[in-house]
Each structure stands twice: as structure tokens, then as C-alpha cells.
Design a protein around this motif. Structure first.
Motif, PDB file in Angstrom:
ATOM      1  N   LEU A   3       0.839  -1.237   0.167  1.00  0.00           N
ATOM      2  CA  LEU A   3      -0.012   0.016   0.109  1.00  0.00           C
ATOM      3  C   LEU A   3       0.836   1.314   0.077  1.00  0.00           C
ATOM      4  O   LEU A   3       1.927   1.344   0.707  1.00  0.00           O
ATOM      5  CB  LEU A   3      -0.832   0.048   1.119  1.00  0.00           C
ATOM      6  N   PRO A   4       0.473   2.261  -0.905  1.00  0.00           N
ATOM      7  CA  PRO A   4       1.432   3.400  -0.951  1.00  0.00           C
ATOM      8  C   PRO A   4       1.114   4.466   0.200  1.00  0.00           C
ATOM      9  O   PRO A   4      -0.032   4.461   0.837  1.00  0.00           O
ATOM     10  CB  PRO A   4       0.837   4.252  -2.305  1.00  0.00           C
ATOM     11  N   ALA A  30      10.188   1.752   2.656  1.00  0.00           N
ATOM     12  CA  ALA A  30      10.298   1.147   1.426  1.00  0.00           C
ATOM     13  C   ALA A  30       8.887   1.072   0.698  1.00  0.00           C
ATOM     14  O   ALA A  30       8.581  -0.096   0.176  1.00  0.00           O
ATOM     15  CB  ALA A  30      11.151  -0.186   1.759  1.00  0.00           C
ATOM     16  N   LEU A  31       8.106   2.315   0.732  1.00  0.00           N
ATOM     17  CA  LEU A  31       6.924   1.893   0.277  1.00  0.00           C
ATOM     18  C   LEU A  31       6.720   3.033  -1.095  1.00  0.00           C
ATOM     19  O   LEU A  31       7.646   3.956  -0.860  1.00  0.00           O
ATOM     20  CB  LEU A  31       5.843   2.529   1.384  1.00  0.00           C
ATOM     21  N   PRO A  32       5.642   2.810  -1.884  1.00  0.00           N
ATOM     22  CA  PRO A  32       5.671   3.735  -2.649  1.00  0.00           C
ATOM     23  C   PRO A  32       5.057   5.056  -2.325  1.00  0.00           C
ATOM     24  O   PRO A  32       4.379   5.087  -1.349  1.00  0.00           O
ATOM     25  CB  PRO A  32       4.575   2.986  -3.903  1.00  0.00           C
ATOM     26  N   LEU A  33       5.110   6.002  -3.142  1.00  0.00           N
ATOM     27  CA  LEU A  33       4.444   7.304  -2.875  1.00  0.00           C
ATOM     28  C   LEU A  33       3.621   7.690  -3.857  1.00  0.00           C
ATOM     29  O   LEU A  33       3.791   7.727  -5.137  1.00  0.00           O
ATOM     30  CB  LEU A  33       5.619   8.306  -2.510  1.00  0.00           C
ATOM     31  N   ARG A  34       2.542   7.953  -3.591  1.00  0.00           N
ATOM     32  CA  ARG A  34       1.201   8.639  -4.298  1.00  0.00           C
ATOM     33  C   ARG A  34       0.952  10.010  -4.065  1.00  0.00           C
ATOM     34  O   ARG A  34       0.574  10.234  -2.925  1.00  0.00           O
ATOM     35  CB  ARG A  34       0.042   7.673  -4.339  1.00  0.00           C
ATOM     36  N   ILE A  35       1.016  10.725  -4.924  1.00  0.00           N
ATOM     37  CA  ILE A  35       0.741  12.513  -4.938  1.00  0.00           C
ATOM     38  C   ILE A  35      -0.674  12.661  -5.440  1.00  0.00           C
ATOM     39  O   ILE A  35      -0.903  11.999  -6.750  1.00  0.00           O
ATOM     40  CB  ILE A  35       1.868  13.126  -5.592  1.00  0.00           C
ATOM     41  N   VAL A  36      -1.329  13.183  -4.630  1.00  0.00           N
ATOM     42  CA  VAL A  36      -2.918  13.633  -5.210  1.00  0.00           C
ATOM     43  C   VAL A  36      -3.324  14.891  -5.276  1.00  0.00           C
ATOM     44  O   VAL A  36      -2.991  15.674  -3.998  1.00  0.00           O
ATOM     45  CB  VAL A  36      -3.745  12.593  -4.478  1.00  0.00           C
ATOM     46  N   ALA A 102      -4.445   2.677   1.120  1.00  0.00           N
ATOM     47  CA  ALA A 102      -3.120   3.443   1.529  1.00  0.00           C
ATOM     48  C   ALA A 102      -2.681   3.035   2.825  1.00  0.00           C
ATOM     49  O   ALA A 102      -3.182   2.525   3.871  1.00  0.00           O
ATOM     50  CB  ALA A 102      -3.427   5.183   1.674  1.00  0.00           C
ATOM     51  N   ALA A 103      -1.421   3.171   2.880  1.00  0.00           N
ATOM     52  CA  ALA A 103      -0.685   2.926   4.363  1.00  0.00           C
ATOM     53  C   ALA A 103      -1.042   3.959   5.375  1.00  0.00           C
ATOM     54  O   ALA A 103      -1.236   3.770   6.561  1.00  0.00           O
ATOM     55  CB  ALA A 103       0.666   2.498   4.138  1.00  0.00           C
ATOM     56  N   MET A 104      -1.161   4.991   4.836  1.00  0.00           N
ATOM     57  CA  MET A 104      -1.404   6.485   5.606  1.00  0.00           C
ATOM     58  C   MET A 104      -1.524   7.378   4.493  1.00  0.00           C
ATOM     59  O   MET A 104      -1.083   7.230   3.479  1.00  0.00           O
ATOM     60  CB  MET A 104      -0.230   6.853   6.408  1.00  0.00           C
ATOM     61  N   VAL A 105      -2.302   8.488   5.029  1.00  0.00           N
ATOM     62  CA  VAL A 105      -2.414   9.692   4.182  1.00  0.00           C
ATOM     63  C   VAL A 105      -1.817  10.751   4.840  1.00  0.00           C
ATOM     64  O   VAL A 105      -2.032  11.131   6.249  1.00  0.00           O
ATOM     65  CB  VAL A 105      -3.969  10.009   4.104  1.00  0.00           C
TER      66      VAL A 105
END
Length: 203
Positions: A3-4, A30-36, A102-105
């Protein structure tokens, strides 16, 4: 499935601080980053004629904002897998949906709203009670504020069982190789007519 970490950006200084923190946390974990970036330009621009090849200025601005944020994150942490998207929704609705996977917001404490002095912005407050994952709100930098690297503080209650907040705090402290501090607040009831007194912590 990994989860990002999702970070909401709106171009404000607060959202850039949130972006930097989220990129660093993604690197450590070591997680992906998702920018919204949530923008309602479609609602305000309306349906454009099919022969009109131009794009609304707000759409161009939103795409530029997310592209700049993506580039900033890559420059800060080259090994982090970064993706960015503009979504045509309100910020709270978009981030609530994102929180389901998501792992966190991560958010800044204040965005581009007019009431810059508020402790939390409307998006932070709106999302906090609706999110499906932990929400991290990055405070504005204050004079002389120096966060202690790696230190994580969690509030605990009377349940006697590990709470979601406690599990999240343990995981974050482990990822940072830092100290975990548990805080329990309580009030000692005073007899009628007798003012309460402060009891200093021991140990």
C-alpha cells in the motif's frame, strides 16, 4: 500488495512540508509514494465543445502542480517509487477514497484557505473522522521548533489491548529506529468543593 503512502498537495507551503515528510517516510519504509491533487475544475468549467482542443487553465495548473511535486519527491529521494494524479473531486472526498488503499495519508496542517491561523485546515479535520487508514498531519514550522528525530509519541487509554494507533506508532518507531513514548492522561476526581491539584509524573 504494497500500500502506498498518499500525500495531498495543493501548492501551499504546508502541503510541500507534507510532501517532503511523506517522501522521507516512503524512503524509510520502502513504500511507494502517491501524490494526489484534488481539483473541481471540471465542475466549474463545465462540458467543453468537442471541437475545442484547448484545456482549462485550472486543469493545466493542476497538472503542473502535480508534476512539480513528483519531481521534487524524486529529487529528494531518488529510490522512492513515485506516482501523481489529478482527481476531479473535492479534497476530502478524494482523500477519503484514497485512504481505502493506502498505508497512510499525509497532509499539511493548513492549506491555501483564507483562515491560515487555524490549528487544522478544513481538509485535515474533514478527513480525520472519515479516513480508512492513519492520517498524518504535518504542522507548520514554528520559531525554535526542533522535532526530535525518530521519537514517536502515542496516547494510550484503558482498553488493555493494542489499539490501531499503538500498532501504527510501534511500526513508525521501528522504521525510524527511534524511541516510542506512551502517554496516558487522566484526571483525579476531587471531593466536592475541593479544588484539584497537579500531581507531577514519577520515574
Amino acid at each position: 500488495m504494497e500500500l502506498p503512502i498518499v500525500v495531498g498537495v495543493d501548492g501551499s507551503e504546508g502541503s510541500l512540508r507534507a510532501l517532503d515528510w511523506a517522501a522521507g517516510e516512503a524512503s524509510r519504509s520502502a513504500l511507494p509514494l502517491r501524490i494526489v491533487h484534488a481539483s473541481l475544475w471540471e465542475r466549474y468549467e463545465g462540458v467543453r465543445p468537442t471541437f475545442d482542443t484547448g484545456r482549462p487553465a485550472e486543469q493545466v495548473l493542476a497538472e503542473h502542480l502535480t508534476a512539480s511535486a513528483e519531481e521534487r519527491a524524486r529529487l529528494l529521494h531518488a529510490t522512492v517509487r513515485v506516482g501523481a494524479e489529478v482527481v476531479p473531486e473535492s479534497a476530502v472526498s478524494a482523500l477519503e477514497r484514497e485512504s481505502g488503499r493506502a498505508a497512510m495519508v499525509v497532509l499539511g496542517s493548513r492549506g491555501r484557505g483564507r483562515i491560515a491561523g487555524m490549528l487544522l485546515g478544513s481538509v485535515s479535520l474533514g478527513l480525520a473522522g472519515r479516513s480508512h487508514c492513519p492520517v498524518v498531519v504535518i504542522p507548520a514550522a514554528g520559531p525554535g521548533v526542533r522535532p526530535e528525530p525518530g521519537r514517536v509519541v502515542v496516547g494510550i487509554g484503558d482498553s488493555g489491548r493494542p489499539t490501531a494507533a499503538a500498532r501504527f506508532a510501534f511500526a513508525r518507531a521501528a522504521a525510524r529506529g527511534g524511541e516510542l513514548v506512551a502517554v496516558r492522561a487522566w484526571r483525579c476526581p476531587a471531593p466536592d468543593g475541593v479544588p484539584g491539584r497537579h500531581i507531577p509524573p514519577t520515574g
